[in-house]
Design an enzyme around this catalytic site. Structure first.
Site, PDB file in Angstrom:
ATOM      1  N   TYR A 227      39.913  52.674  43.087  1.00 64.79           N
ATOM      2  CA  TYR A 227      38.992  52.093  44.074  1.00 64.79           C
ATOM      3  C   TYR A 227      38.441  53.199  44.984  1.00 64.79           C
ATOM      4  O   TYR A 227      37.228  53.315  45.189  1.00 64.79           O
ATOM      5  CB  TYR A 227      39.729  51.028  44.883  1.00 64.79           C
ATOM      6  CG  TYR A 227      38.905  50.337  45.949  1.00 64.79           C
ATOM      7  CD1 TYR A 227      37.897  49.447  45.602  1.00 64.79           C
ATOM      8  CD2 TYR A 227      39.151  50.569  47.300  1.00 64.79           C
ATOM      9  CE1 TYR A 227      37.139  48.810  46.581  1.00 64.79           C
ATOM     10  CE2 TYR A 227      38.402  49.930  48.285  1.00 64.79           C
ATOM     11  CZ  TYR A 227      37.398  49.055  47.926  1.00 64.79           C
ATOM     12  OH  TYR A 227      36.648  48.419  48.906  1.00 64.79           O
TER      13      TYR A 227
ATOM     14  N   SER B 275      33.341  51.774  52.081  1.00 64.67           N
ATOM     15  CA  SER B 275      34.646  51.414  52.649  1.00 64.67           C
ATOM     16  C   SER B 275      35.244  52.633  53.345  1.00 64.67           C
ATOM     17  O   SER B 275      35.018  53.774  52.913  1.00 64.67           O
ATOM     18  CB  SER B 275      35.587  50.955  51.532  1.00 64.67           C
ATOM     19  OG  SER B 275      36.924  50.937  51.980  1.00 64.67           O
TER      20      SER B 275
ATOM     21  N   LYS C  67      34.592  54.683  45.411  1.00 65.26           N
ATOM     22  CA  LYS C  67      33.874  54.625  46.685  1.00 65.26           C
ATOM     23  C   LYS C  67      33.468  56.027  47.152  1.00 65.26           C
ATOM     24  O   LYS C  67      32.436  56.204  47.800  1.00 65.26           O
ATOM     25  CB  LYS C  67      34.731  53.924  47.742  1.00 65.26           C
ATOM     26  CG  LYS C  67      34.957  52.434  47.460  1.00 65.26           C
ATOM     27  CD  LYS C  67      33.665  51.636  47.466  1.00 65.26           C
ATOM     28  CE  LYS C  67      33.906  50.136  47.464  1.00 65.26           C
ATOM     29  NZ  LYS C  67      32.649  49.366  47.395  1.00 65.26           N
TER      30      LYS C  67
HETATM   31  N1  LIG Z   1      37.013  43.010  52.120  1.00 63.83           N
HETATM   32  C1  LIG Z   1      37.337  44.190  52.602  1.00 63.83           C
HETATM   33  O1  LIG Z   1      38.382  44.373  53.241  1.00 63.83           O
HETATM   34  C2  LIG Z   1      36.407  45.353  52.392  1.00 63.83           C
HETATM   35  C3  LIG Z   1      36.603  46.504  53.158  1.00 63.83           C
HETATM   36  C4  LIG Z   1      35.769  47.590  52.988  1.00 63.83           C
HETATM   37  C5  LIG Z   1      34.745  47.537  52.067  1.00 63.83           C
HETATM   38  N2  LIG Z   1      34.569  46.405  51.311  1.00 63.83           N
HETATM   39  C6  LIG Z   1      33.480  46.419  50.328  1.00 63.83           C
HETATM   40  O2  LIG Z   1      32.536  45.439  50.693  1.00 63.83           O
HETATM   41  C7  LIG Z   1      31.852  44.976  49.536  1.00 63.83           C
HETATM   42  C8  LIG Z   1      31.867  43.452  49.549  1.00 63.83           C
HETATM   43  O3  LIG Z   1      33.207  43.010  49.436  1.00 63.83           O
HETATM   44  P1  LIG Z   1      33.709  41.590  49.962  1.00 63.83           P
HETATM   45  O4  LIG Z   1      34.807  41.858  50.878  1.00 63.83           O
HETATM   46  O5  LIG Z   1      32.557  40.771  50.399  1.00 63.83           O
HETATM   47  O6  LIG Z   1      34.355  41.041  48.605  1.00 63.83           O
HETATM   48  P2  LIG Z   1      34.186  39.669  47.831  1.00 63.83           P
HETATM   49  O7  LIG Z   1      34.131  38.535  48.760  1.00 63.83           O
HETATM   50  O8  LIG Z   1      35.224  39.719  46.768  1.00 63.83           O
HETATM   51  O9  LIG Z   1      32.735  39.820  47.156  1.00 63.83           O
HETATM   52  C9  LIG Z   1      32.512  40.714  46.113  1.00 63.83           C
HETATM   53  C10 LIG Z   1      31.164  40.432  45.507  1.00 63.83           C
HETATM   54  O10 LIG Z   1      30.977  41.313  44.387  1.00 63.83           O
HETATM   55  C11 LIG Z   1      30.527  40.525  43.292  1.00 63.83           C
HETATM   56  N3  LIG Z   1      30.873  41.115  42.010  1.00 63.83           N
HETATM   57  C12 LIG Z   1      32.096  41.489  41.560  1.00 63.83           C
HETATM   58  N4  LIG Z   1      31.999  41.915  40.294  1.00 63.83           N
HETATM   59  C13 LIG Z   1      30.691  41.808  39.944  1.00 63.83           C
HETATM   60  C14 LIG Z   1      29.958  42.075  38.766  1.00 63.83           C
HETATM   61  N5  LIG Z   1      30.550  42.530  37.667  1.00 63.83           N
HETATM   62  N6  LIG Z   1      28.632  41.854  38.754  1.00 63.83           N
HETATM   63  C15 LIG Z   1      28.004  41.361  39.844  1.00 63.83           C
HETATM   64  N7  LIG Z   1      28.636  41.088  41.001  1.00 63.83           N
HETATM   65  C16 LIG Z   1      29.961  41.304  41.040  1.00 63.83           C
HETATM   66  C17 LIG Z   1      31.255  39.197  43.466  1.00 63.83           C
HETATM   67  O11 LIG Z   1      30.661  38.216  42.653  1.00 63.83           O
HETATM   68  P3  LIG Z   1      31.477  36.893  42.203  1.00 63.83           P
HETATM   69  O12 LIG Z   1      31.251  35.906  43.314  1.00 63.83           O
HETATM   70  O13 LIG Z   1      30.820  36.489  40.936  1.00 63.83           O
HETATM   71  O14 LIG Z   1      32.919  37.298  42.040  1.00 63.83           O
HETATM   72  C18 LIG Z   1      31.034  38.997  44.958  1.00 63.83           C
HETATM   73  O15 LIG Z   1      29.742  38.511  45.189  1.00 63.83           O
HETATM   74  C19 LIG Z   1      32.578  45.601  48.340  1.00 63.83           C
HETATM   75  O16 LIG Z   1      31.865  46.712  47.880  1.00 63.83           O
HETATM   76  C20 LIG Z   1      33.900  46.048  48.926  1.00 63.83           C
HETATM   77  O17 LIG Z   1      34.435  47.141  48.218  1.00 63.83           O
HETATM   78  C21 LIG Z   1      35.363  45.302  51.466  1.00 63.83           C
END
Ligand SMILES: NC(=O)c1ccc[n+]([C@@H]2O[C@H](COP(=O)([O-])OP(=O)(O)OC[C@H]3O[C@@H](n4cnc5c(N)ncnc54)[C@H](OP(=O)(O)O)[C@@H]3O)[C@@H](O)[C@H]2O)c1
Length: 233
Positions: free
Chosen positions: A145, A132, A149
């Site tokens: 967070y 991120s 990261k």
């Molecule tokens: N969204 C943003 O704005 C953003 C920006 C920068 C970076 N990111 C990063 O991108 C990555 C993906 O995020 P996203 O936006 O796609 O979020 P998301 O839609 O909330 O997806 C998060 C994923 O992580 C899984 N997860 C959470 N806890 C877990 C655990 N204990 N064991 C196994 N899996 C687990 C969730 O599984 P479940 O379906 O079971 O909950 C889901 O598949 C993350 O690392 C996040 O920090 C996101």
């Protein structure tokens, strides 16, 4: 032909970014869709040409251990898309929450990667870590967070240095805000509306993954930073 496909493991495949990565790779790879929601993973896998599921809770490796499916002796691609977000001040966030964030965002990633390294080395594979842009600052209310990261960044860079000689290449992708469930939750904690047109689409982050994969063989994209085009006036 299914038997000749390269193998990709996607951790956090049920999430916004994970799902977009899986969708984009489904026609070319044998996919291992990994995460904690077995029912959702099974449904996803059933709708894809060559996919199976791997149930793993990154927050609880001490309960279940990282049991790598026996078939994963050769892994061409590991994409880390799982993550959790918690918002609170340092004053108010209990140690338990810090541990929960680090368990998923760092320790789970380390353990899964470590256990898949024999397969990655065997295939001279790639590891792509979705990080991120939060690593560029020390934002108030997001210390746990951001710290997780930052640590993830160091992990990925060290992995790159250690494994290059074994033929394993590592890339970190640093997106700004992405229109997923996590961002919806982030905006709730910020007290603001969810405005997907102002964020990256998850498919745009997936396209960064595909760019890494399509780089010429002599070029290694070590880092990829993506920001949404929308800017506050
Ligand atoms: N969204 C943003 O704005 C953003 C920006 C920068 C970076 N990111 C990063 O991108 C990555 C993906 O995020 P996203 O936006 O796609 O979020 P998301 O839609 O909330 O997806 C998060 C994923 O992580 C899984 N997860 C959470 N806890 C877990 C655990 N204990 N064991 C196994 N899996 C687990 C969730 O599984 P479940 O379906 O079971 O909950 C889901 O598949 C993350 O690392 C996040 O920090 C996101």
């Amino acid at each position: 032909m299914a038997g000749h496909r390269p193998v990709a493991v996607i951790i956090g495949a049920t999430g916004g970014i994970g799902r977009a990565v899986a969708d984009g790779l489904a026609d070319r790879y044998t996919l291992w869709l990994a995460g904690r929601d077995e029912a959702a993973l099974k449904t996803m896998a059933a709708a894809m040409p060559d996919a199976c599921h791997w149930t793993i809770d990154l927050a609880a490796p001490e309960d279940t251990g990282v049991v790598v499916p026996g078939e994963l002796t050769s892994v061409d691609l590991l994409v880390h898309c799982a993550g959790v977000f918690e918002r609170d001040t340092i004053h108010d966030m209990p140690e338990r929450k810090w541990r929960e964030v680090f368990a998923v965002n760092l320790f789970g990633v380390v353990e899964v990667t470590r256990n898949l390294l024999p397969g990655l080395r065997a295939a001279q594979g790639r590891v792509i870590v979705v990080n991120s842009t939060v690593v560029t600052g020390a934002p108030a209310g997001r210390a746990a967070y951001a710290a997780s990261k930052q640590a993830l960044r160091v992990f990925a860079e060290a992995l790159h240095t250690e494994e290059l000689g074994n033929g394993v290449r590592v890339t970190s992708i640093y997106p700004g805000r992405v229109a997923t469930g996590m961002q919806r939750a982030v905006r709730r904690t910020e007290g603001g509306p969810f405005q997907p047109d102002r964020y990256l689409a998850p498919e745009s982050v997936a396209s960064a993954v595909f760019s890494v994969l399509s780089a010429p063989p002599d070029a290694h994209l070590t880092e990829f930073v993506l920001q949404p085009v929308w800017h506050r006036e």
